[in-house]
Design a protein around this motif. Structure first.
Motif, PDB file in Angstrom:
ATOM      1  N   MET A   1      45.224  36.382  18.509  1.00 11.11           N
ATOM      2  CA  MET A   1      44.859  37.790  18.694  1.00 11.11           C
ATOM      3  C   MET A   1      46.120  38.626  18.894  1.00 11.11           C
ATOM      4  SD  MET A   1      42.438  39.616  21.614  1.00 11.11           S
ATOM      5  CE  MET A   1      40.960  38.763  21.111  1.00 11.11           C
ATOM      6  N   ASN A   2      46.126  39.827  18.296  1.00  5.98           N
ATOM      7  CA  ASN A   2      47.243  40.741  18.465  1.00  5.98           C
ATOM      8  C   ASN A   2      47.450  41.060  19.940  1.00  5.98           C
ATOM      9  OD1 ASN A   2      48.115  43.792  18.730  1.00  5.98           O
ATOM     10  ND2 ASN A   2      48.976  42.988  16.821  1.00  5.98           N
ATOM     11  N   ALA A   3      48.743  41.150  20.361  1.00  2.59           N
ATOM     12  CA  ALA A   3      49.040  41.374  21.774  1.00  2.59           C
ATOM     13  C   ALA A   3      48.453  42.683  22.280  1.00  2.59           C
ATOM     14  CB  ALA A   3      50.561  41.363  21.985  1.00  2.59           C
ATOM     15  N   THR A   4      48.498  43.730  21.459  1.00  4.68           N
ATOM     16  CA  THR A   4      47.961  45.018  21.879  1.00  4.68           C
ATOM     17  C   THR A   4      46.451  44.949  22.077  1.00  4.68           C
ATOM     18  OG1 THR A   4      49.723  46.203  20.730  1.00  4.68           O
ATOM     19  CG2 THR A   4      47.737  47.447  21.269  1.00  4.68           C
ATOM     20  N   LEU A   5      45.745  44.294  21.154  1.00  2.71           N
ATOM     21  CA  LEU A   5      44.298  44.162  21.283  1.00  2.71           C
ATOM     22  C   LEU A   5      43.929  43.338  22.516  1.00  2.71           C
ATOM     23  CD1 LEU A   5      43.190  43.538  17.579  1.00  2.71           C
ATOM     24  CD2 LEU A   5      43.016  45.658  18.926  1.00  2.71           C
ATOM     25  N   LEU A   6      44.709  42.306  22.799  1.00  5.28           N
ATOM     26  CA  LEU A   6      44.457  41.492  23.986  1.00  5.28           C
ATOM     27  C   LEU A   6      44.653  42.314  25.251  1.00  5.28           C
ATOM     28  CD1 LEU A   6      43.732  38.759  25.145  1.00  5.28           C
ATOM     29  CD2 LEU A   6      46.146  38.105  24.982  1.00  5.28           C
ATOM     30  N   ALA A   7      45.698  43.162  25.264  1.00  2.06           N
ATOM     31  CA  ALA A   7      45.934  44.018  26.424  1.00  2.06           C
ATOM     32  C   ALA A   7      44.779  44.991  26.631  1.00  2.06           C
ATOM     33  CB  ALA A   7      47.249  44.790  26.244  1.00  2.06           C
ATOM     34  N   VAL A   8      44.249  45.544  25.539  1.00  3.52           N
ATOM     35  CA  VAL A   8      43.121  46.470  25.637  1.00  3.52           C
ATOM     36  C   VAL A   8      41.882  45.753  26.159  1.00  3.52           C
ATOM     37  CG1 VAL A   8      41.522  47.891  24.296  1.00  3.52           C
ATOM     38  CG2 VAL A   8      43.980  48.036  23.870  1.00  3.52           C
ATOM     39  N   ALA A   9      41.606  44.553  25.634  1.00  3.86           N
ATOM     40  CA  ALA A   9      40.423  43.801  26.063  1.00  3.86           C
ATOM     41  C   ALA A   9      40.499  43.456  27.554  1.00  3.86           C
ATOM     42  CB  ALA A   9      40.287  42.523  25.230  1.00  3.86           C
ATOM     43  N   LEU A  10      41.657  42.985  27.995  1.00  3.34           N
ATOM     44  CA  LEU A  10      41.822  42.660  29.416  1.00  3.34           C
ATOM     45  C   LEU A  10      41.692  43.897  30.286  1.00  3.34           C
ATOM     46  CD1 LEU A  10      44.803  40.141  29.106  1.00  3.34           C
ATOM     47  CD2 LEU A  10      42.459  39.586  29.787  1.00  3.34           C
ATOM     48  N   SER A  11      42.201  45.020  29.796  1.00  3.77           N
ATOM     49  CA  SER A  11      42.114  46.266  30.556  1.00  3.77           C
ATOM     50  C   SER A  11      40.671  46.734  30.708  1.00  3.77           C
ATOM     51  CB  SER A  11      42.941  47.356  29.883  1.00  3.77           C
ATOM     52  OG  SER A  11      44.309  47.014  29.852  1.00  3.77           O
ATOM     53  N   LEU A  12      39.860  46.539  29.662  1.00  4.18           N
ATOM     54  CA  LEU A  12      38.452  46.946  29.727  1.00  4.18           C
ATOM     55  C   LEU A  12      37.696  46.146  30.785  1.00  4.18           C
ATOM     56  CD1 LEU A  12      37.588  47.347  25.935  1.00  4.18           C
ATOM     57  CD2 LEU A  12      38.087  49.142  27.600  1.00  4.18           C
ATOM     58  N   VAL A  13      37.905  44.837  30.799  1.00  6.37           N
ATOM     59  CA  VAL A  13      37.234  44.008  31.802  1.00  6.37           C
ATOM     60  C   VAL A  13      37.751  44.353  33.205  1.00  6.37           C
ATOM     61  CG1 VAL A  13      36.678  41.655  32.493  1.00  6.37           C
ATOM     62  CG2 VAL A  13      36.961  42.198  30.084  1.00  6.37           C
ATOM     63  N   SER A  14      39.047  44.619  33.292  1.00  4.25           N
ATOM     64  CA  SER A  14      39.631  45.018  34.576  1.00  4.25           C
ATOM     65  C   SER A  14      39.006  46.313  35.083  1.00  4.25           C
ATOM     66  CB  SER A  14      41.149  45.186  34.429  1.00  4.25           C
ATOM     67  OG  SER A  14      41.717  45.709  35.605  1.00  4.25           O
ATOM     68  N   ALA A  15      38.790  47.274  34.187  1.00  2.00           N
ATOM     69  CA  ALA A  15      38.171  48.543  34.584  1.00  2.00           C
ATOM     70  C   ALA A  15      36.762  48.324  35.117  1.00  2.00           C
ATOM     71  CB  ALA A  15      38.142  49.499  33.390  1.00  2.00           C
ATOM     72  N   GLY A  16      36.018  47.390  34.512  1.00  2.00           N
ATOM     73  CA  GLY A  16      34.682  47.088  35.016  1.00  2.00           C
ATOM     74  C   GLY A  16      34.715  46.524  36.421  1.00  2.00           C
ATOM     75  N   ALA A  17      35.663  45.625  36.692  1.00  2.00           N
ATOM     76  CA  ALA A  17      35.781  45.057  38.033  1.00  2.00           C
ATOM     77  C   ALA A  17      36.188  46.115  39.046  1.00  2.00           C
ATOM     78  CB  ALA A  17      36.802  43.914  38.017  1.00  2.00           C
ATOM     79  N   TYR A  18      37.135  46.978  38.668  1.00  2.00           N
ATOM     80  CA  TYR A  18      37.556  48.048  39.576  1.00  2.00           C
ATOM     81  C   TYR A  18      36.411  49.032  39.843  1.00  2.00           C
ATOM     82  CZ  TYR A  18      42.564  46.963  39.731  1.00  2.00           C
ATOM     83  OH  TYR A  18      43.789  46.378  39.970  1.00  2.00           O
ATOM     84  N   ALA A  19      35.576  49.306  38.827  1.00  2.00           N
ATOM     85  CA  ALA A  19      34.453  50.220  39.014  1.00  2.00           C
ATOM     86  C   ALA A  19      33.444  49.653  40.008  1.00  2.00           C
ATOM     87  CB  ALA A  19      33.782  50.505  37.672  1.00  2.00           C
ATOM     88  N   ALA A  20      33.127  48.370  39.861  1.00  2.00           N
ATOM     89  CA  ALA A  20      32.209  47.732  40.803  1.00  2.00           C
ATOM     90  C   ALA A  20      32.788  47.750  42.219  1.00  2.00           C
ATOM     91  CB  ALA A  20      31.920  46.297  40.362  1.00  2.00           C
ATOM     92  N   ALA A  21      34.098  47.542  42.327  1.00  2.00           N
ATOM     93  CA  ALA A  21      34.742  47.578  43.638  1.00  2.00           C
ATOM     94  C   ALA A  21      34.680  48.987  44.241  1.00  2.00           C
ATOM     95  CB  ALA A  21      36.193  47.123  43.525  1.00  2.00           C
ATOM     96  N   ALA A  22      34.864  50.018  43.420  1.00  2.00           N
ATOM     97  CA  ALA A  22      34.823  51.389  43.920  1.00  2.00           C
ATOM     98  C   ALA A  22      33.438  51.744  44.439  1.00  2.00           C
ATOM     99  CB  ALA A  22      35.237  52.360  42.812  1.00  2.00           C
ATOM    100  N   VAL A  23      32.398  51.340  43.705  1.00  2.00           N
ATOM    101  CA  VAL A  23      31.035  51.602  44.169  1.00  2.00           C
ATOM    102  C   VAL A  23      30.767  50.860  45.479  1.00  2.00           C
ATOM    103  CG1 VAL A  23      28.586  51.306  43.618  1.00  2.00           C
ATOM    104  CG2 VAL A  23      30.180  52.066  41.854  1.00  2.00           C
ATOM    105  N   ALA A  24      31.219  49.616  45.566  1.00  6.21           N
ATOM    106  CA  ALA A  24      31.029  48.844  46.795  1.00  6.21           C
ATOM    107  C   ALA A  24      31.762  49.483  47.971  1.00  6.21           C
ATOM    108  CB  ALA A  24      31.504  47.401  46.584  1.00  6.21           C
ATOM    109  N   GLN A  25      32.989  49.949  47.733  1.00  5.82           N
ATOM    110  CA  GLN A  25      33.745  50.601  48.797  1.00  5.82           C
ATOM    111  C   GLN A  25      33.091  51.899  49.227  1.00  5.82           C
ATOM    112  OE1 GLN A  25      37.928  50.030  46.909  1.00  5.82           O
ATOM    113  NE2 GLN A  25      38.247  50.425  49.070  1.00  5.82           N
TER     114      GLN A  25
END
Length: 320
Positions: A1-25
């Motif tokens: 997988m292209n490095a840029t696409l991998l960075a985008v994919a990881l960032s999307l999943v990271s944003a989901g985890a951060y969003a769940a954490a923000a709602v919990a906080q």
């Protein structure tokens, strides 16, 4: 997988985890007395749940930074707010409003334009020890100024949290690139140890500052965190790490337009969520607030229009 696409994919999943954490906080902050100390907070399972979600988001973010530049990875962090909108609405037991959907669409549009101009190769430049110490000192001075006692501490603490988290991302990138690209030298050094300590301090500081900010609700503080984080990280990437926006003047104009659209979307999201009930309050059974103050009928749990006044004639008889 292209490095840029991998960075985008990881960032999307990271944003989901951060969003769940923000709602919990936010839910935890709505049920917690402002005078509650950090030690008592550490004894609550809800706090550790939020910490775990933030840690998962941070690990995914670190992995994304290993494959993409700050100017690419950090703007994707704004998707945290986009994901938090439906999560917060579901937690509050309501539907997402039209204004919130408009804000979501504008934010996604702006981020898409920014991604077109912020592409680049995987990072190779790192901060030197004097640069890392200088960035750390400047950040602590800014955070101290923003978190001082005064009016509207929520938004100022949110700005401090976003800046602190953005700086932690920039330092994390320096740490991961230095460890990955070391060439025969010692893996551990004073430089890497110092940067690691700064990352830990700023990451924990950003978490505690955001917890304080969410006492005023989720929408506006999270919007400020979302804007301040990529601005701080991108400033370090452009000023100290040699990163550049790809393209010429046309790309710069597109980046400005994308930024304006994303900012407008974030403002709409923050206003819409400020009008709605905070998820923490909804969990406690509070009634949703009306965005426009109106007259209140005493004894009613909701805002309502009071009955029309009755005219009284001279002599005390009511006028029909």
């Amino acid at each position: 997988m292209n490095a840029t696409l991998l960075a985008v994919a990881l960032s999307l999943v990271s944003a989901g985890a951060y969003a769940a954490a923000a709602v919990a906080q936010s839910r935890l902050a709505g049920r917690t007395d402002p005078a509650t100390g950090v030690l008592r907070m550490l004894g609550r399972a809800a706090w550790w749940s939020a910490v775990g979600l933030n840690a998962a988001g941070a690990l995914l973010h670190v992995a994304a930074l290993n494959y993409g530049p700050l100017t690419l990875v950090q703007p994707l962090g704004a998707l945290t707010l986009v994901v938090a909108v439906p999560l917060g609405a579901r937690a509050a037991g309501r539907r997402v409003g039209r204004v919130e959907w408009r804000g979501t669409a504008l934010t996604l549009l702006g981020l898409g334009v920014l991604l077109l101009t912020a592409g680049g190769s995987a990072p190779h430049e790192t901060l030197s020890l004097p640069e890392a110490l200088g960035v750390g000192a400047a950040t602590m001075a800014v955070v101290a100024g923003l978190s001082r006692p005064g009016a509207r501490p929520g938004l100022r603490h949110a700005a401090a949290s976003g800046i602190t988290s953005g700086v932690a991302s920039a330092l994390t990138q320096t740490l991961t690139v230095a460890v990955t690209d070391h060439s025969g030298g010692p893996l551990f050094s004073w430089r890497l140890l110092t940067v690691a300590l700064l990352v830990s301090a700023f990451a924990m500081g950003g978490l505690l500052l955001s917890q304080t900010a969410y006492r005023g609700g989720l929408g506006a503080p999270l919007a400020v965190v979302t804007l301040a984080n990529p601005v701080a990280a991108a400033a370090i990437g452009l000023a100290l790490l040699g990163e550049r926006l790809q393209g010429g003047p046309v790309s710069l104009v597109l980046a400005l337009l994308g930024t304006a659209a994303a900012v407008r979307g974030v403002i709409l999201l923050s206003r819409a969520q400020a009008w709605n009930t905070d998820p923490g309050d909804a969990a406690e059974g509070s009634a949703p607030a009306d965005p426009v103050p109106s007259r209140v009928v005493i004894g009613s749990p909701r805002l309502a229009v009071a009955p029309e006044p009755v005219a009284v004639r001279a002599g005390g008889a009511p006028h029909p």
